[in-house]
Design an enzyme around this catalytic site. Structure first.
Site, PDB file in Angstrom:
ATOM      1  N   GLN A   1      28.021  49.269 -60.415  1.00 21.76           N
ATOM      2  CA  GLN A   1      28.796  48.582 -59.374  1.00 21.76           C
ATOM      3  C   GLN A   1      29.867  47.694 -59.982  1.00 21.76           C
ATOM      4  OE1 GLN A   1      25.450  48.530 -59.583  1.00 21.76           O
ATOM      5  NE2 GLN A   1      24.484  48.708 -57.591  1.00 21.76           N
TER       6      GLN A   1
ATOM      7  N   ARG B   1      29.630  50.136 -45.332  1.00 23.37           N
ATOM      8  CA  ARG B   1      28.252  49.917 -45.761  1.00 23.37           C
ATOM      9  C   ARG B   1      27.936  48.431 -45.744  1.00 23.37           C
ATOM     10  NH1 ARG B   1      27.655  52.249 -51.514  1.00 23.37           N
ATOM     11  NH2 ARG B   1      25.600  51.376 -51.205  1.00 23.37           N
TER      12      ARG B   1
ATOM     13  N   ASP C   1      19.368  38.421 -54.518  1.00 20.06           N
ATOM     14  CA  ASP C   1      18.719  39.193 -53.463  1.00 20.06           C
ATOM     15  C   ASP C   1      17.588  38.414 -52.811  1.00 20.06           C
ATOM     16  OD1 ASP C   1      19.837  41.502 -55.427  1.00 20.06           O
ATOM     17  OD2 ASP C   1      19.764  42.161 -53.338  1.00 20.06           O
TER      18      ASP C   1
END
Lengths: 351, 351
Positions: free
Chosen positions: B197, B44, B238
């Site tokens: 996570q 991923r 991000d």
């Protein structure tokens, strides 16, 4: 949601073991039913157990026809024995049973009617229930004065009616009172890992009481304050020091500092019995619990692992919030505001 | 832990779908193996997918004996077609396949040896892998200068090698580099609900790399700082605005404000490609995701519910940290410190 409901001849108890996945009620019609409900933890929490046991003594006199006062007193003694053996450490259990037993003796000296004895005991059990509620109602009234229609309250964990057994709770009491006063109040409840009392109990309790409630992950605390989605923070307490330090569920410190940073009022709600006049902040040991509480999660399918079984974990149950982050402490005797170290003492002395 | 390992004739890929409950590796020996690994999300993350696809082009030339350059180029075209259809949105996939295809054409114009063509493509795939690593290594070197032996780093979510595919990561890079330099560094990893996570990936990754790591509930963030168990905070990003606002995993704002309050340095680590020079803080929409992510939890037994299915949920994925809470932003081009709005621009212009 009524954790305990008296219906004249039976108790209807919310089975808290199944929450929130099943809203199941257990009916107790005999002394053995009541004892089983306490023993098997259908009912939890010291006040709730005391109330339940008190009504168990009333039920003892309804199980089968009793002809005279002497037989009634013998039946009550037997019931007291059975009920007192259910949970060894719940102080409220013995206190409530003793109080009911003493009331029975006092009633028996004044009447020879079994019916009157039973009515007197029923009234006493109701009184115990009402006294439990009284402190919480006062906290609710003081707290509700701080709430305006349309406000959103942020809480943590479950300091609600499920925890205290009354259906009202401490941190939740002002929300329920405000609702009764016609104020439209919403709540944001963080999940509160690792036990998820927010997700499992608070959300369930509030929604069932008609309070609009939104569940968030504990990580979203900062953003909901940043976005001004919260007007006031209301949390419970496990121990309050006279200098204003508050020990409460882990995560309370996060909320207090974030609220302070964003200028959002932060209130602690608890009865004055929570105030510890002897300890200093460094003398209070913060309990650490089983690492598996963090490695696992409580779900509709039981406890399951969310990480590896041998991962090292730090799992403190409580944290400590310094007084500078606390706007006020709301008790049944009034609200102590800053400086807390002065005003908490005043509050205790005034009454 | 190596998410992607090239063994000369095959790829060995860590199956991230099974983490952390099973450390399973998938071997890819054919183009179809590689395509399946990307399609089924064994691998991923955009960089990881690009690297994997590049090696898939090398594997194409090993599957069966190829006599001449023309047949080799036909085989590569076919492989490119197959691999490009695995994941439609991963930009790195097409970029890597184009780069490998162009390299093949350039090699074919200089040699008629299939063996030399294959060697040239293998070198190019390795180069792509190395370039991905390079930015993270530089971030790691800059970050490691801020770490002293014995330090404990607090992070959030997984900004590690599993997320970037390189095994190094962004926020974790300084920890790995410091370890190589002989510095003993520990990590505290918060669970990071709702996707966990931290509990599922970061803890797994760090422990497997020999870093002493402690998992905490997100609620324990305040206490670990209050107790001075944290020396420095390192998180990923991000999106970074030129004025220093940082959008990152929900919960980052909590850590930033708590660190600020306790005087603990708070660093953001990300490549300069994360910097968005156009947007203002109010123009960035914070994504909200499926409420079921908060109502459920990912466990060793799959997704299970932790609360009622109809509970109202607010589930933002990111939060925004204002620049005043950030000590510095670490990129592959250097470290921007306060004032961030000035020094981020300088950093971008200097190189």
């Amino acid at each position: 949601v009524k954790p305990i409901e008296w219906r004249g001849d039976k108790l209807v108890l919310l089975d808290q073991r199944m929450l929130p996945f099943e809203t199941r009620y257990v009916e107790a019609r005999t002394v053995e039913d009541v004892a089983a409900a306490i023993r098997d933890m259908v009912v939890r929490g010291a006040p709730a157990i005391g109330i339940t046991a008190a009504f168990g003594m009333v039920i003892a006199l309804s199980e089968k026809p009793i002809d005279n006062i002497d037989d009634a007193l013998k039946t009550l003694s037997l019931a007291r024995d059975i009920l007192s053996k259910t949970r060894p450490t719940a102080v409220n259990l013995f206190w409530a049973l003793d109080r009911m037993h003493n009331k029975a003796l006092s009633l028996a000296s004044a009447t020879s009617s079994v019916r009157e004895l039973r009515e007197g005991l029923e009234a006493e059990a109701k009184k115990i229930f009402e006294e439990e509620l009284e402190a919480e109602i006062r906290i609710g009234l003081y707290g509700a004065e701080l709430l305006e229609a349309g406000d959103t309250v942020l809480t943590i964990c479950n300091a609600g009616g499920l925890a205290t057994g009354t259906g009202l709770g401490t941190a939740t009491a002002p929300i329920y009172v405000a609702k009764m006063l016609g104020k439209d109040i919403s709540v944001i409840a963080p999940e509160t890992r690792p036990w998820q009392q927010g997700a499992r109990l608070t959300v369930y309790e509030l929604v069932n009481n008609g309070i609009r409630t939104t569940l968030i992950a504990d990580t979203a605390l900062g953003l909901v304050m940043y976005k001004r989605m919260v007007d006031i923070v209301m949390v419970g307490a496990d121990r309050i020091l006279l200098d204003g330090h508050v020990f409460n569920k882990i995560g309370t410190l996060n909320e207090a500092i974030l609220a302070h940073e964003f200028g959002i009022p932060f209130y602690v709600l608890a009865p004055t019995s929570t105030i510890d006049p002897k300890s200093s902040v460094d003398s209070v040991k913060i309990e650490e619990r089983d690492p598996d509480e963090v490695r696992t999660v409580r779900t509709s399918q039981g406890k399951v692992y969310v990480t590896l079984k041998d991962i090292q974990v730090y799992n403190p149950v409580f944290d400590v919030t310094p007084p500078k982050y606390i706007t006020g402490i709301i008790t049944e005797k009034g609200v102590a505001t800053q400086p807390l170290s002065v005003n908490l003492r005043k509050l205790l002395k005034n009454i």
